[in-house]
Design a protein around this motif. Structure first.
Motif, PDB file in Angstrom:
ATOM      1  N   SER A 152      35.052 -20.396 -16.718  1.00  0.00           N
ATOM      2  CA  SER A 152      34.287 -19.152 -16.632  1.00  0.00           C
ATOM      3  C   SER A 152      32.962 -19.371 -15.936  1.00  0.00           C
ATOM      4  CB  SER A 152      33.994 -18.614 -18.038  1.00  0.00           C
ATOM      5  OG  SER A 152      35.167 -18.524 -18.790  1.00  0.00           O
ATOM      6  N   GLU A 153      32.464 -18.307 -15.386  1.00  0.00           N
ATOM      7  CA  GLU A 153      31.106 -18.289 -14.834  1.00  0.00           C
ATOM      8  C   GLU A 153      30.184 -17.827 -15.959  1.00  0.00           C
ATOM      9  OE1 GLU A 153      29.955 -19.104 -11.682  1.00  0.00           O
ATOM     10  OE2 GLU A 153      31.984 -19.968 -11.667  1.00  0.00           O
ATOM     11  N   PRO A 154      28.994 -18.351 -16.035  1.00  0.00           N
ATOM     12  CA  PRO A 154      28.100 -17.919 -17.117  1.00  0.00           C
ATOM     13  C   PRO A 154      27.677 -16.457 -16.955  1.00  0.00           C
ATOM     14  CG  PRO A 154      26.988 -19.467 -15.638  1.00  0.00           C
ATOM     15  CD  PRO A 154      28.424 -19.423 -15.216  1.00  0.00           C
ATOM     16  N   ARG A 155      27.663 -15.732 -18.062  1.00  0.00           N
ATOM     17  CA  ARG A 155      27.091 -14.389 -18.056  1.00  0.00           C
ATOM     18  C   ARG A 155      25.622 -14.476 -18.488  1.00  0.00           C
ATOM     19  NH1 ARG A 155      29.380 -11.697 -22.014  1.00  0.00           N
ATOM     20  NH2 ARG A 155      31.235 -12.905 -22.568  1.00  0.00           N
ATOM     21  N   ALA A 156      24.936 -13.341 -18.382  1.00  0.00           N
ATOM     22  CA  ALA A 156      23.492 -13.363 -18.655  1.00  0.00           C
ATOM     23  C   ALA A 156      23.205 -13.539 -20.135  1.00  0.00           C
ATOM     24  CB  ALA A 156      22.844 -12.074 -18.158  1.00  0.00           C
ATOM     25  N   ASP A 213      32.033 -13.339 -28.604  1.00  0.00           N
ATOM     26  CA  ASP A 213      31.056 -13.307 -27.511  1.00  0.00           C
ATOM     27  C   ASP A 213      30.314 -14.651 -27.504  1.00  0.00           C
ATOM     28  OD1 ASP A 213      29.428 -12.522 -25.481  1.00  0.00           O
ATOM     29  OD2 ASP A 213      28.107 -11.291 -26.738  1.00  0.00           O
ATOM     30  N   ILE A 214      31.084 -15.653 -27.110  1.00  0.00           N
ATOM     31  CA  ILE A 214      30.610 -17.031 -27.246  1.00  0.00           C
ATOM     32  C   ILE A 214      30.791 -17.765 -25.926  1.00  0.00           C
ATOM     33  CG2 ILE A 214      31.017 -19.232 -28.455  1.00  0.00           C
ATOM     34  CD1 ILE A 214      32.435 -17.638 -30.634  1.00  0.00           C
ATOM     35  N   ALA A 215      29.832 -18.598 -25.598  1.00  0.00           N
ATOM     36  CA  ALA A 215      30.049 -19.509 -24.471  1.00  0.00           C
ATOM     37  C   ALA A 215      29.810 -20.935 -24.930  1.00  0.00           C
ATOM     38  CB  ALA A 215      29.121 -19.173 -23.315  1.00  0.00           C
ATOM     39  N   VAL A 216      30.658 -21.831 -24.441  1.00  0.00           N
ATOM     40  CA  VAL A 216      30.426 -23.257 -24.625  1.00  0.00           C
ATOM     41  C   VAL A 216      29.880 -23.783 -23.306  1.00  0.00           C
ATOM     42  CG1 VAL A 216      31.502 -25.499 -25.063  1.00  0.00           C
ATOM     43  CG2 VAL A 216      32.334 -23.458 -26.274  1.00  0.00           C
ATOM     44  N   LEU A 217      28.695 -24.373 -23.358  1.00  0.00           N
ATOM     45  CA  LEU A 217      28.078 -24.894 -22.128  1.00  0.00           C
ATOM     46  C   LEU A 217      28.220 -26.402 -22.084  1.00  0.00           C
ATOM     47  CD1 LEU A 217      24.745 -22.828 -22.226  1.00  0.00           C
ATOM     48  CD2 LEU A 217      26.982 -22.171 -21.276  1.00  0.00           C
ATOM     49  N   GLU A 218      28.831 -26.877 -21.051  1.00  0.00           N
ATOM     50  CA  GLU A 218      29.057 -28.325 -20.926  1.00  0.00           C
ATOM     51  C   GLU A 218      28.452 -28.809 -19.619  1.00  0.00           C
ATOM     52  OE1 GLU A 218      30.191 -31.095 -22.558  1.00  0.00           O
ATOM     53  OE2 GLU A 218      29.622 -32.031 -20.645  1.00  0.00           O
ATOM     54  N   LYS A 219      27.616 -29.826 -19.716  1.00  0.00           N
ATOM     55  CA  LYS A 219      26.925 -30.258 -18.495  1.00  0.00           C
ATOM     56  C   LYS A 219      27.857 -30.960 -17.511  1.00  0.00           C
ATOM     57  CE  LYS A 219      25.186 -34.740 -19.978  1.00  0.00           C
ATOM     58  NZ  LYS A 219      24.094 -35.667 -19.977  1.00  0.00           N
ATOM     59  N   GLY A 220      28.843 -31.656 -18.012  1.00  0.00           N
ATOM     60  CA  GLY A 220      29.740 -32.367 -17.109  1.00  0.00           C
ATOM     61  C   GLY A 220      31.124 -31.767 -17.140  1.00  0.00           C
ATOM     62  N   GLY A 246      39.031 -15.751 -26.260  1.00  0.00           N
ATOM     63  CA  GLY A 246      37.969 -15.035 -25.570  1.00  0.00           C
ATOM     64  C   GLY A 246      36.683 -15.798 -25.350  1.00  0.00           C
ATOM     65  N   VAL A 247      36.648 -17.045 -25.805  1.00  0.00           N
ATOM     66  CA  VAL A 247      35.434 -17.844 -25.618  1.00  0.00           C
ATOM     67  C   VAL A 247      35.316 -18.243 -24.140  1.00  0.00           C
ATOM     68  CG1 VAL A 247      34.345 -20.056 -26.183  1.00  0.00           C
ATOM     69  CG2 VAL A 247      35.507 -18.719 -27.976  1.00  0.00           C
ATOM     70  N   ASP A 248      34.093 -18.142 -23.594  1.00  0.00           N
ATOM     71  CA  ASP A 248      33.857 -18.615 -22.227  1.00  0.00           C
ATOM     72  C   ASP A 248      33.572 -20.103 -22.241  1.00  0.00           C
ATOM     73  OD1 ASP A 248      34.252 -16.203 -21.105  1.00  0.00           O
ATOM     74  OD2 ASP A 248      32.173 -15.906 -20.407  1.00  0.00           O
ATOM     75  N   ILE A 249      34.303 -20.831 -21.430  1.00  0.00           N
ATOM     76  CA  ILE A 249      34.053 -22.264 -21.344  1.00  0.00           C
ATOM     77  C   ILE A 249      33.481 -22.573 -19.980  1.00  0.00           C
ATOM     78  CG2 ILE A 249      35.220 -24.494 -21.264  1.00  0.00           C
ATOM     79  CD1 ILE A 249      36.905 -23.399 -23.598  1.00  0.00           C
ATOM     80  N   ILE A 250      32.255 -23.075 -20.001  1.00  0.00           N
ATOM     81  CA  ILE A 250      31.528 -23.211 -18.741  1.00  0.00           C
ATOM     82  C   ILE A 250      31.179 -24.675 -18.523  1.00  0.00           C
ATOM     83  CG2 ILE A 250      29.502 -22.439 -17.456  1.00  0.00           C
ATOM     84  CD1 ILE A 250      29.521 -19.995 -19.496  1.00  0.00           C
ATOM     85  N   GLU A 251      31.834 -25.272 -17.546  1.00  0.00           N
ATOM     86  CA  GLU A 251      31.587 -26.690 -17.249  1.00  0.00           C
ATOM     87  C   GLU A 251      30.532 -26.807 -16.154  1.00  0.00           C
ATOM     88  OE1 GLU A 251      35.254 -29.249 -17.188  1.00  0.00           O
ATOM     89  OE2 GLU A 251      36.254 -27.312 -17.357  1.00  0.00           O
ATOM     90  N   GLY A 252      30.007 -27.980 -16.005  1.00  0.00           N
ATOM     91  CA  GLY A 252      28.996 -28.206 -14.964  1.00  0.00           C
ATOM     92  C   GLY A 252      27.761 -27.364 -15.192  1.00  0.00           C
ATOM     93  N   CYS A 253      27.427 -27.126 -16.438  1.00  0.00           N
ATOM     94  CA  CYS A 253      26.287 -26.267 -16.762  1.00  0.00           C
ATOM     95  C   CYS A 253      25.414 -27.005 -17.769  1.00  0.00           C
ATOM     96  CB  CYS A 253      26.807 -24.952 -17.347  1.00  0.00           C
ATOM     97  SG  CYS A 253      25.506 -23.803 -17.804  1.00  0.00           S
ATOM     98  N   GLU A 254      24.361 -27.623 -17.272  1.00  0.00           N
ATOM     99  CA  GLU A 254      23.517 -28.436 -18.147  1.00  0.00           C
ATOM    100  C   GLU A 254      22.375 -27.599 -18.703  1.00  0.00           C
ATOM    101  OE1 GLU A 254      22.108 -32.054 -16.449  1.00  0.00           O
ATOM    102  OE2 GLU A 254      20.890 -32.550 -18.210  1.00  0.00           O
TER     103      GLU A 254
END
Ligand SMILES: Cc1cc2nc3c(=O)[nH]c(=O)nc-3n(C[C@H](O)[C@H](O)[C@H](O)COP(=O)(O)OP(=O)(O)OC[C@H]3O[C@@H](n4cnc5c(N)ncnc54)[C@H](O)[C@@H]3O)c2cc1C
Ligand SMILES: NC(=O)c1ccc[n+]([C@@H]2O[C@H](COP(=O)([O-])OP(=O)(O)OC[C@H]3O[C@@H](n4cnc5c(N)ncnc54)[C@H](O)[C@@H]3O)[C@@H](O)[C@H]2O)c1
Ligand SMILES: Cc1cc2nc3c(=O)[nH]c(=O)nc-3n(C[C@H](O)[C@H](O)[C@H](O)COP(=O)(O)O)c2cc1C
Ligand SMILES: [Zn+2]
Lengths: 197, 933, 99, 410
Positions: free
Chosen positions: D21-25, D53-60, D193-201
């Motif tokens: 997913s792309e990050p939302r605001a 309405d959840i995002a997991v942010l993963e830097k790598g 429905g969880v957003d999984i966002i990789e490469g997002c530190e």
């Protein structure tokens, strides 16, 4: 390099190992033996205390080395730098009482510690053209002549044993000062390593 | 030379590898693949071999997963092919393993042209130089060039340099030594094979030697390895790397194939084709991906009458147990698709997809990679500090350039290490320029079925698998690796990882650099566990520390226990006594007459200086200013968080002179801890600490008859008045100067004799002799523990576990109440949790059944009928059968223990619960009536 | 294996040393006067940066001196070693040769 | 020799995994850290508490932290009641997890042996077995012969430098395949429905008026009602962004695998005095952990002497490993608390939640930790299971010291 006969009731930590050492040694290549009973006295002193150091010199005839990991000799005594305020004084067998007694008197005015630790370590001697290689099987010190040499000492590890390595000549001859409880392990390890050469 | 392969006898020549010998005998099918069970042949000639794995040797020397391309033939070698999985020997390994430390100014990894030249240039400056080469021979790729090729001139030059190197005092060269790991601080590990598998070694000589090197500077000259191309059927036996075929031909005299097709993306395979052609192999065609290759190599091939098909690729290899034909077609535009198909019969397909610089060592310490345009492999972005690259691993593929790059790198490294010499002169190698390659990583078969386009032959991973991974949503190369397992095999995907990255990049439409390569980690090649264990096995696994009296214990048949690295007698069985019987006897003897115990393992720290009292007041929980010279006192030490850490007796030998004893296991830690405070927090205190643990042998003589026994050996007056409890006296015991103290860890009259360690055995023996009339009984740690437990004395590590304060143990009496005394950990004792009244406290337990012994470690509950999970209120720390009490008893830590005297607690065990009454911890002689004898 | 420069003995293998965590932690002037929270913080909370870190080491198997190291925890680069009582930016024994 | 056709198992992953997913605001909940614990937290928030309405942010790359690096030992036989409850809850979740996530986690309850080599370890082992039993955790004590019977390749000779005197056995303990766990949670969370966002530190944490309002990332700011920091070895760095100082230190912990070998080791073996822990993965590689490197580090690498020591220990205990080949070594960054127990729960900053300090042993806790943290985030209150693992225990002193009894803390 036969160890001097134990003067009753003392017993060398590696007594009984003589034949093992002979078996593992090869003349001219590398030889191992125990040199027990050398007098060992531990000295603690503030190195900046010039007069205290002078008294040591006057008493024993040996200058305390200030350069880390070096040894100085004089009047039958050697002084090994162990730490900025600590030296190991090594003298002939049986002289520990005299060294302690004379130093304690000489240093009385100053904060110091003089301790007979003759039984706290025994000495192994590793001699021969391959001695460096044998030592390198367990010791990470750089023993190359450019870096180490006669008159150098270091506290370090061999295998899992803490020891003082002290090179006394160019043969080279290394003295390995080790706690008696670790001595059999060290000896066993060295004998095994010596099989390689 | 004869050897055995797969149960059959084969022959080979000295210098052969298992692979070259098998190829020479016409072997094509080597074994089967791990998952797809497909036939596989030999693909490469070195560390990159993905298929030809063997189990080597027999019995205890049986060794799994060795590359046939790295195994040298020796008489009597035994090998069996493996399908990607090996097996462990059932017997013990008889081999010896050695380790050595080495130091150098310049370490050169790899003895190809770049490495030899670098080592020479560094060595001639006088720098301590180490040149390590994995192969049995020096020369690298040059070992595989034909005598008449331009490389030969370079070889002559290098031979001269090698001869010179041999004269350098400070340069050493080792073959069969693979540099496996690069770590911080220039620390490098390499493994040398000293006895080849199958070879009989000399007595005492280790099979392998692990080199532990400190290098000031590192020159990486590890070369490049050829990369295959993924197309359908590319795993068939007979498909091999072009450079490998060339190596087999020129180095081993083995011609691979009668009728070969060459498939290449670059010029390097032309040399292989021409040399094979000259050796009598029919080159059916050279299939070149480039649209219009024109280099000298191409024209030479054409001159030799070889059909060069430009802009083309091999799309399919056909065959059963080996390649029989290929489908060739023209590449469409930039894609991996071919058209205008044509079929060619052949028994070999020699492939070159390009060359991959071998930079794994630098990547192990975090060097980043970049995709290199022309070479189409990956290079290092910036070499890590104190390292340089030279030659093919640096993307330099021309010999001439390599021969100037190598010396320059060597010289630079030497200079950085402080050594300098006249600039070197390098030879001119007349060498035709190569033309740029046209990288193609995989070719799609006409039927679109990607399931036999292998990217990793070792792990049976295909382009189809990569496509599935990407299709499942994965974009990271690390995910693709884990999804397909490509690159995770024994050779870590040497021929695979770039192709996997390229296929992934194409599928997700990202640039290759962005996709990157999967990470590289040590070791470079798999290393045997035993080789890393070195001498640390069996008796040499870890030091066995023994006291000066040890030989006596052994003679008496003592059973030992390990306490840290020490061996201590646990008990001394008579006849066939077991532990319980021996301990009952030993305890009885001590309480009734006299026993003796070797306590030499206790730590001893000499404390000296004008601030000694202040120092001790800070590290112990009690105060020392009022301790008289010639007396001793028991003390406790806490960590900063208030938990009991160690205990021992402190002796005052002079106004400014103390000796502190520690537990056997705690000796080193306590000294480090004391030094830490002294040196970091209290440098203003004038105190010197010295470990004197082994200066002294310590023998405790314990029991009502101890005074009589000792009295026979010393002039020291031993009566209560002259020598009270906790007193210290100096004198002579058994003709040896001794320090004697009246300390008791048993409640009995007891003397602790300290003599110089060297005389420990003699004095022990004298005491033993002197005690014969009373039947003096040597006892071990178990009896010591029973005796002290009867008195409620704790053992750090048994009654405590790092969560227990002195207050919990009922030892408030050892905690100084003086406000001014700020001992370490004091503040923690009044934290909310540590000050709670319902903490677990030390109590005694008396099982209702006098004969039942609570197991140590039993948990205690108040209500035995409660269902699980039950509320636990404590646990048993020590538990014994006591002759003195005529019953069993235990010590325990119990919640609110001091308020539960007389209550019953239960220890629920499997199928039963033991009921016990809570009492105070001191069960024997609470009035201390026995200690004065 | 790190190559650690003891301010006295010079460069030695990491195995000769004992790690002591962050250095320059001030012991509270009067522990009795501070709260449980402040004491807990002193006991257990240390900096844990990714980057330069001032830490202390003991040359256990050598001269038995505690000393300080300024080291980058993200690269393992050892910037400097210095004696107890000196500060990280004073230059010191670290640069000296091992003899 | 039966090497002829020994073949390893091959696992086929599903052809559809999580959706990138792309990050939302803005989100309701942001979970920082796409390791096992972060993904489990997101999954249980969605599944148990209906928040999506959840995002997991993963830097790598997802699951590339410690969960990619651990030796996968799963057990619940911890000493103290608090730990036993937490890890046992986790083990129960493991027992149904493959079915629940519809992903074969290769969870294999092959039994975990903790060897005792001296009398002290025997005492502590028996203590732990007793405590475990009364806590409802399965546990057995085996004597030397029992060890030999359960794991014939262990060297039980009395000549051993540190002979095996016995062992605790938890039969329900075992191993699972690490990446399947991460991917399984990610896939199911994504489906919920969880957003999984990789490469997002995450580079900063926004705190206003004592509450967390969102984060700064390399892909722009994201606002949120609640932020959970679940970033293992990096948590100190993250927490400092919010002005919190934590009692954790980050160290390298190394592990290694051998090449593939026919199955010879049917259980997990752990030993404290002879420092080894080892299991054989389903594919056939021996998976082995080393000791922790002493120094603080974020470099994801350690020192080789640690590995050498490990190898000597391995050969000592398993003589037949002498010619096994070490194929690959690597390191993770573990965050260690002074009492070797984690911190899971609230922080002094409202809306900021913390899960850290799992150190060398948090893989086994992945389900339980995610489950309790999800409860805490959803309800604003710690669950009974994670309440003891609060940050303030370091002030009042009620530590949960798992050093002693665990020996090897995995
Ligand atoms: C060698 C080794 C062996 C182990 N063995 C075992 C074992 O046998 N049994 C066991 O139970 N446990 C074991 N562990 C411990 C276990 O791996 C960890 O406790 C557990 O995986 C930690 O939880 P996690 O999976 O959430 O962490 P991780 O997988 O590390 O997840 C944290 C994630 O946060 C990400 N992150 C960090 N900073 C940021 C940021 N600023 N922004 C966004 N994302 C960020 C990281 O990239 C990472 O992916 C071992 C650990 C190691 C290293
Ligand atoms: N025409 C081309 O496209 C092409 C491509 C690549 C190389 N080449 C030729 O190959 C040669 C390259 O020379 P070079 O010296 O750079 O490389 P090289 O391949 O000749 O030598 C590298 C050497 O390093 C050794 N090595 C690798 N890793 C090692 C390790 N970890 N430990 C110990 N030894 C290790 C290898 O066994 C090998 O002997 C040149 O002659 C060049 O022309 C040509
Ligand atoms: C349980 C387990 C098994 C592994 N098995 C293999 C293996 O068979 N082959 C391999 O190359 N790596 C194996 N690895 C290691 C990974 O390749 C990788 O090194 C690890 O996930 C750390 O990632 P990194 O090295 O990319 O940093 C395994 C890792 C784990 C945790
Ligand atoms: Zn030092």
């Amino acid at each position: 390099m036969a160890s001097s006969a134990p003067s009753e009731p003392r017993m060398a930590p590696l007594s009984g190992w003589e034949s093992r050492f002979v078996e593992a040694s090869e003349s001219g290549v590398v030889e191992l033996g125990e040199r027990p009973f050398l007098a060992h006295v531990n000295l603690r002193l503030d190195p900046s205390n010039l007069s205290a150091r002078a008294r040591v010199r006057e008493t024993l005839g040996v200058e305390l080395p200030l350069s880390p990991n070096t040894v100085s000799d004089g009047a039958g005594h050697a002084a090994l730098w162990l730490a900025p305020d600590e030296w190991l004084l090594v003298g002939p067998t049986g002289s520990e009482g005299e060294i302690v007694g004379s130093l304690q008197g000489a240093l009385a005015p100053y904060h110091h510690s003089v301790l007979d630790i003759t039984a706290n370590r025994t000495t192994l001697e590793l001699v021969g053209s391959r001695a460096r290689e044998v030592l390198a099987t367990g010791c990470g010190l750089d023993l190359h002549p450019r870096v180490f040499g006669p008159g150098r000492c270091a506290q370090t590890l061999y295998a899992k044993t803490q020891l003082v390595v002290w090179q006394i000549d160019d043969v080279p001859t290394f003295r390995l000062l080790v706690r008696p409880s670790f001595a059999p392990y060290l000896a066993e390890f060295l004998c095994d390593a010596m099989l390689e050469w | 030379m004869s050897f055995s392969f797969d149960g059959g006898q084969r022959r080979g020549f000295a210098g052969d590898t298992l692979a070259s010998a098998l190829l020479a005998s016409g072997e094509r099918v080597f074994g089967r693949s791990i998952y797809h069970d497909r036939p596989r042949g030999i693909v490469a000639a070195g560390r990159d071999e993905p298929c030809a794995y063997v189990q080597l040797g027999e019995a205890g020397q049986s060794e799994p997963m060795q590359q046939a391309t790295r195994v040298e033939i020796v008489e009597g070698l035994v090998a069996a092919p493996l399908a990607g999985i090996g097996s462990l020997a059932a017997e013990a390994d008889p081999d010896r393993y050695d380790k050595v430390h080495a130091h150098c100014d310049v370490l050169v990894v790899g003895a190809g042209p770049a490495g030899i030249a670098a080592a020479w240039a560094a060595g001639r400056t006088g720098a301590r130089t180490l040149l390590l080469e994995d192969d049995s021979a020096l020369g690298g790729q040059l070992l595989g060039v034909a005598a008449e090729s331009p490389g030969a001139a370079g070889r002559t030059w290098l031979d001269e340099k090698l001869a010179e190197i041999a004269t350098f005092r400070e340069t050493r060269v080792h073959t069969r030594t693979i540099v496996s790991g690069l770590y911080d601080g220039g620390s490098v590990y390499a493994l040398e094979t000293r006895i080849r598998p199958g070879e009989a070694g000399a007595p005492g000589v280790s099979a392998r030697r692990l080199w532990q090197i400190r290098a000031r500077q590192l020159v990486l000259a590890a070369g490049a390895l050829e990369r295959p191309v993924a197309f359908s059927g590319n795993d068939l036996p007979g498909v091999m790397l072009a450079g490998a075929a060339r190596m087999y031909l020129n180095r081993f005299g083995v011609r691979c194939g009668e009728q070969a097709v060459v498939f290449t993306t670059n010029d390097s395979a032309y040399s292989a084709a021409l040399e094979l052609h000259r050796a009598g192999c029919t080159i059916k065609a050279i299939v070149d991906t480039r649209d219009d290759p024109r280099s000298v190599f191409v024209s030479r091939a054409r001159e030799a009458g070889i059909d060069v098909r430009s802009g083309s690729a091999v799309a399919v290899a056909h065959g059963g147990d080996g390649i029989e034909a290929v489908t060739v077609g023209r590449l469409l535009g930039e894609s991996s698709v071919v058209s205008e198909l044509d079929a060619l019969d052949c028994d070999r397909l020699l492939v070159s997809g390009g060359w991959d610089p071998q930079t794994q060592l630098l990547r192990q310490v975090g060097a980043r990679m970049v995709a290199q345009g022309a070479s189409s492999g990956f290079g290092i972005e910036t070499p890590p500090p104190a390292s340089t690259l030279a030659g093919a691993c640096n993307g330099t593929f021309l010999l001439g350039t390599t021969l100037s790059e190598g010396p320059a790198a060597g010289e630079r490294a030497a200079l950085a290490a402080g050594f300098r010499a006249e600039p070197v002169v390098v030879p001119d190698v007349a060498e035709p320029l190569e033309e740029a390659p046209r990288p193609v990583f995989f070719v799609a078969p006409p039927d679109g079925d990607l399931s036999s386009c292998y990217v990793d032959l070792h792990r049976d991973a295909t382009v189809d698998d990569v496509q599935r991974a990407v299709g499942a949503g994965l974009t990271s190369i690390e995910h693709v690796k884990r999804y397909t397992s490509a690159g995770t095999g024994a050779e870590q995907g040497r021929t695979a990882t770039v192709n996997v990255a390229a296929v992934t990049a194409e599928l997700i439409g990202a640039p290759l650099t962005e996709v990157g390569l999967q990470s590289a980690r040590p070791p470079i090649i798999p290393l045997a566990f035993g080789a890393m264990a070195g001498r640390h096995r069996g008796d040499l696994y870890e030091p066995v520390r023994v006291t000066p009296i040890h030989s006596w214990h052994v003679e008496q048949g003592a059973v030992f226990e390990d306490v840290g690295q020490w061996k201590r007698p646990l008990y001394y069985p008579l006849d066939d006594e077991d532990l319980d019987a021996a301990v009952l006897r030993e305890c009885a003897a001590v309480r009734a007459a006299v026993g003796m115990v070797d306590a030499s393992t206790l730590g001893k720290i000499d404390v000296r200086g004008p601030d000694s009292v202040e120092f001790l007041n800070r590290v112990y929980t009690n105060a020392y200013e009022n301790l008289a010279v010639g007396a001793c006192r028991y003390g406790l030490m806490c960590t900063l968080d208030g938990m009991l850490f160690d205990d021992g007796v402190v002796m005052r030998l002079g106004e400014e002179h103390f000796v502190a004893t520690t537990t056997t296991g705690g000796a080193a830690a306590v000294l480090d801890w004391m030094e830490e405070w002294l040196q970091t927090e209290w440098p203003d205190l004038d105190v010197y600490l010295t470990s004197v643990t082994e200066q002294w042998a310590t023998i405790a003589i314990v029991g009502p008859a101890s005074r009589d026994v000792l009295g026979r050996l010393t002039e020291i007056p031993l009566d209560n008045e002259s020598f009270p409890f906790m007193g210290i006296r100096h004198g002579v015991v058994a003709d040896v100067p001794a320090r004697v103290s009246r300390i008791s860890f048993s409640g009995e009259l007891a003397f602790e004799v300290n003599v110089e360690g060297l005389s420990g055995l003699a004095v022990w023996d004298a005491i033993w002799q002197a005690g014969q009339p009373e039947g003096i009984t040597p006892y071990g740690t178990e009896t010591m523990h029973v005796l002290r437990a009867e008195k409620g004395y704790v053992i750090v590590g048994q009654e405590t576990d790092g969560t227990v304060t002195p207050v919990d143990l009922g030892m408030d009496w050892i905690i100084s109440k003086k406000k001014s005394q700020q001992f370490v950990g004091k503040r923690s004792l009044r934290r909310e949790d540590t000050a709670r009244p319902d903490r677990k406290q030390l109590v005694g337990l008396l099982p209702h059944d006098h004969k039942v012994r609570l197991p140590e470690g039993a948990q205690l509950v108040l209500d035995q009928s409660e269902p699980v999970p039950m509320r636990m209120v404590g646990h048993v720390t020590s538990s014994y059968d006591s002759v003195a009490l005529g019953r069993t008893f235990a010590l325990a830590l119990l919640e609110s223990g001091s308020d539960r005297m007389g209550e019953t607690v239960y220890a629920p065990l499997e199928g039963r619960a033991i009921a016990a009454e809570v009492t105070g911890p001191v069960l024997f002689d609470p009035e201390n009536e026995r200690r004065d004898g | 294996m790190l190559l650690i420069s003891c301010p006295w003995c010079g460069e030695r293998d990491e195995v000769e040393f004992h790690y002591g965590g962050e250095s320059h932690i001030a012991y509270p002037d009067d522990p009795e006067a501070i709260t449980d929270d402040a004491w807990g913080e002193f006991l257990f909370v240390r900096n844990n940066p990714s980057g330069e870190f001032r830490e202390r080491w003991l040359h256990t198997h050598g001269c038995r001196r505690w000393f300080n190291l300024l080291r980058d925890t993200s690269t393992h680069e050892i910037v400097r070693s210095y004696r107890m009582g000196e500060s990280a930016d004073q230059s010191s024994g670290a640069e000296r040769e091992s003899d | 020799m039966s090497i002829e056709h020994a073949r390893a198992d091959h696992f086929e992953h599903p052809s559809e995994l999580w959706r990138a997913s792309e990050p939302r605001a803005s989100y309701d909940v942001l979970v920082v850290g796409g390791g096992g614990h972060g993904l489990a937290t997101a999954y249980y928030l969605a599944k148990e508490h209906g928040l999506t309405d959840i995002a997991v942010l993963e830097k790598g790359w997802l699951g590339g932290g410690n969960i990619a690096r651990n030796t996968t030992v799963i057990r619940s036989n911890y000493l103290w009641d608090e730990s036993a409850a937490m890890y046992e809850h986790s083990l129960k979740l493991w027992e149904g997890l493959s079915e629940e996530l519809e992903y074969d986690l290769l969870f294999d309850q092959r039994g975990v042996l903790n060897l005792a080599h001296n009398l002290h370890e025997v005492r502590e082992g028996i203590r732990r077995v007793n405590a475990n039993r009364l806590n409802g955790v399965d546990a057995e004590w085996l004597d030397t012969d029992g060890v030999k019977e359960f794991c014939p390749i262990v060297n039980t000779s009395s000549d051993l430098r540190y002979p095996v005197l016995g062992a605790t056995l938890q039969r329900r303990g075992g191993i699972a395949r690490h990446e399947h766990v991460a991917w399984g949670y990610a896939t199911r969370a994504s489906q919920l429905g969880v957003d999984i966002i990789e490469g997002c530190e995450v580079t900063g944490i926004d705190v206003a008026g004592g509450r967390a309002t969102g984060v700064q990332t390399t892909r722009g700011p994201i606002s949120a009602n609640k932020v959970a920091l679940v970033a293992a070895g990096h948590r100190s760095v993250l927490a400092e962004m919010a002005g919190l100082r934590l009692p954790v230190q980050s160290h390298p912990l190394q592990a290694l695998v051998s090449g593939l070998l026919e199955q010879r080791l049917g259980c997990v073996v752990m030993s404290g005095a002879v420092h080894v822990y080892v299991s054989q993965a389903h594919k056939g590689e021996l998976v082995m952990g080393a000791g922790i490197d002493a120094y603080n580090s974020y470099a994801q690498r350690g020192s080789f002497h640690v590995i050498e020591k490990q190898m000597a220990a391995a050969v000592e205990l398993f003589p037949i490993f002498s010619r096994a080949q070490m194929l690959r070594t690597w390191a993770g960054i573990v965050d260690v608390c002074p009492d070797a127990s984690p911190i899971v729960g609230l922080t002094p900053i409202e809306g900021l939640f913390l899960n850290c300090g799992w150190g060398t042993g948090g893989f086994k806790a992945t389900p339980g930790s995610g489950w309790t943290l999800a409860h805490t985030i959803a309800t604003g209150e710690p669950h009974r299971l994670n309440a003891p693992f609060a940050l303030d225990r370091f002030a009042h002193g009620r530590l949960i010291d798992e050093h002693g009894a665990a020996g090897v803390a995995h």
